[in-house]
Every structure is written in C-alpha cells, then in structure tokens.
Design an enzyme around this catalytic site. Sequence first.
Site, mmCIF file in Angstrom:
data_model
loop_
_atom_site.group_PDB
_atom_site.id
_atom_site.type_symbol
_atom_site.label_atom_id
_atom_site.label_comp_id
_atom_site.label_asym_id
_atom_site.label_seq_id
_atom_site.Cartn_x
_atom_site.Cartn_y
_atom_site.Cartn_z
ATOM 1 C CG PHE A 173 4.612 0.425 -5.996
ATOM 2 C CD1 PHE A 173 4.923 1.493 -6.820
ATOM 3 C CD2 PHE A 173 4.763 0.588 -4.623
ATOM 4 C CE1 PHE A 173 5.395 2.688 -6.297
ATOM 5 C CE2 PHE A 173 5.229 1.791 -4.097
ATOM 6 C CZ PHE A 173 5.540 2.841 -4.937
ATOM 7 C CD GLU A 193 -2.900 -1.136 2.354
ATOM 8 O OE1 GLU A 193 -2.824 -0.198 3.186
ATOM 9 O OE2 GLU A 193 -3.744 -2.053 2.412
ATOM 10 N N GLY A 243 30.038 2.360 -25.263
ATOM 11 C CA GLY A 243 28.883 3.186 -25.624
ATOM 12 C C GLY A 243 27.740 2.390 -26.204
ATOM 13 C CG ASN A 289 18.340 -7.367 -1.720
ATOM 14 O OD1 ASN A 289 17.295 -8.010 -1.850
ATOM 15 N ND2 ASN A 289 19.320 -7.418 -2.597
ATOM 16 C CD GLU A 318 8.260 -11.918 -4.296
ATOM 17 O OE1 GLU A 318 7.932 -12.211 -3.127
ATOM 18 O OE2 GLU A 318 7.553 -12.204 -5.278
ATOM 19 C CB SER A 350 9.765 -2.912 4.562
ATOM 20 O OG SER A 350 10.599 -2.754 3.432
ATOM 21 C CD GLN A 386 32.303 0.913 -17.791
ATOM 22 O OE1 GLN A 386 31.195 1.358 -17.507
ATOM 23 N NE2 GLN A 386 33.330 1.691 -18.112
#
Length: 380
Positions: free
Chosen positions: A155, A126, A339, A365, A362, A131, A335
């Site tokens: 989301f 919400e 470019g 981290n 989920e 979390s 990298q």
Amino acid sequence: MDFALSPEAQAVFDMARDFGQAEIAPHAAIWEREGTIPKSLWPKLAALGFGGLYVPEDQGGSGLTRLEATLVFEALSQACPSVAAFLSIHNMCANMIARHGSEALRAKFLARALSMECFFSYCLTEPGSGSDAAALKTRAARRNDGFALTGSKAFISGGGYSDAYLVMCRTDDTGTAGISAVIVEDGTPGLSFGGLEDKMGWRSQPTRAVQFDDCHIPAENLLGEEGHGFRYAMAGLDGGRLNIAACSLGAAQAGLEKTLAYMQERHAFGQPIAQFQALQFRLADMEIDLQAARVFLRQAAWKLDTEAPDATKACAMAKKFVTETGSDVVDQCLQLHGGYGYLADYGIEKLVRDLRVHQILEGTNEIMRLIVARNMLAAR
C-alpha cells in the site's frame, strides 16, 4: 484564550487555498482518471515552501509550526484531498531527514527534497504488518559497504512513481530496537514494484507494493542511528495524524460549500430545497460538526507545538474525531445532492471515496481509541 489565527498563519492558509484552486482543483478529476499526478506540480508547490513545511529555516525549510502546517493541508484539500495527502507523505520524509539524518545524508537528499526534485515515499506497512508495525520483516543485512535489503512493503503511495523511498527495516531481531530506517533511491538494482492498485479513493496517487531483492544500500543512506528507526517512525506519527485530519476537514468544508450552492439552485415543490426546514437542520448539524472538528484539530496541533504532556493523546483524539466527522459530512452532502451526488460531475462522490481511507491510515481509528484509553488509564 485566543482562537484567532495570527496574520501570518492566515496568510499561509490563503496562499495554499489560492494555489489549490488555481493549480489543482481544475485538474483533480483528470488526474484521478489518469491515476497519476504530473510531477510538474511539485516544483510549483516547492516554490511556495511546501516541500519542507516544518523543516527548520536554518536547514532551508519553511519552519512552520504544526498548526500552520495543518492550515496548508486543510486549504489544499479543498481542491483535492488526494494531492494534499500525497504532499503530507513527502513532508514527513523530508522532516525525518532534517531531524535525524547525518550531515552527509542531509547533504545528499535534503535540498533535493525541499525543491521536490526528489519526491519521497514512506515505506512502513507490510502485507503481514499493518497496525502491528513492529512486526515488520523487511531485513537489511549488514555488508562491509552498507546493507543488503530484502522484503516487501504494501500500500505504498508513490510506489513506482517516487524518486526515493524511506524504508523501515529490520537490522536486528530485538523487537522495536532492531528496526532501522534507510533511504532507497529509484533505480537501485533489486528494487521493483507490484501492479498498480485499483483503489476506492486516492486514485490520483499511484499505489503499488514495493519489493526489495538484495538491494544494495550504501552505509551513508542509513537514517540516523541503527536501531532507532521505529522511534523515528513513531515520532512522526503525531504530526501525520494532524495532517490527515486536516485533509478530511478541508475536503468536507469544500463539500459543504458545494452543497450550500446546490441547495439554493435546486428547486422542488416550487421552492429551493434550501428553504425546507428539515434540510436546514441538516446543514446546521454539518456546520456545527465541522466547526467543532476545526477547534479540536487546532487545539491538538497547539499541544504538539508546545510539547504538552498529553500531545500524543490529543493528536489521536483529533485524528479519530475529525476523520470520522469529515466522512460523515461528505456522506450527508451526497445525500442532499440526491441522485446528482452519485455522479462524478458534481465532485461529491469523489470526496466520499477519498476521505474513507483517512480512518485507516496513519494508524486506524481503532488504534487511536487504544492510544486514548491507555493514556487515560496511565494517568490514574
């Protein structure tokens, strides 16, 4: 200790990889630009048994282990992690219906979920509770013939796209014991959606806020027992964390393979850049990191399948390690493309964008670290 996949598990991986390369990879960039995935894709995946990967066979599902399921998501993510993650969400809902739904609820929804005629979204987060999921405020007030649902979710992958929504809501004020789960079908009066979110990655998944304004929910659309919703939600998270880690792993592997091919073709200073020792060191580091991540993920899946006492800790560790490794690897791939890696044509920048969110959903981290630390302290 046997680290080899069984012939059956290898066949599952190969089938998912071949499908992804044939049916998803050629269209992934187009679907990202269009901001949606054609619903015609889902019955094709369902025909392979991917609509109910770990729903028991006696309920019509594929009855895969959680390890075998991670192979599906790893393989499909080599084609597109956004599509694979979307499929994971649907599978979580289908499994919750199979495990916790009443006979009437399963009869109403499960077969259509397995055929993916009815595509599911999962509604927990919400605007004010990410979390801290237990702080959710969406409320289902009891009525004679069911519930009146009021509140909003944020989301939500598949908001305005899916055919049904598995919604965590509050039926009582007694903390987590007051949270229940209900199914809201698309077209229910009072169900509405916010505008399409303009996201960094996962752009092929339409994401919107989902709003409930006195939605009438029939009593038979209650999942399991009233007040047990939070328990159901938490029970599904270990497997969900493995799935999203597998999506990171598969996408990073695809990025590394693209990079190997590019470095053998791209010349600088009179030779392929793959011949420069400094760049070979970077390739080796990425390979080592991905192999370590793969072993870690599969060990955690094995622990979940065998109901090991430390399965939750293992899943949290794997989710944290593999998603961060995946992001690090695709960033290195960009990298090494120079470019060209910044251009959409090469497909690397999409992987960088898609994988970044895996460290957030989920359970962030940071929360994974908390789970690990608390398990360590509790064991002393």
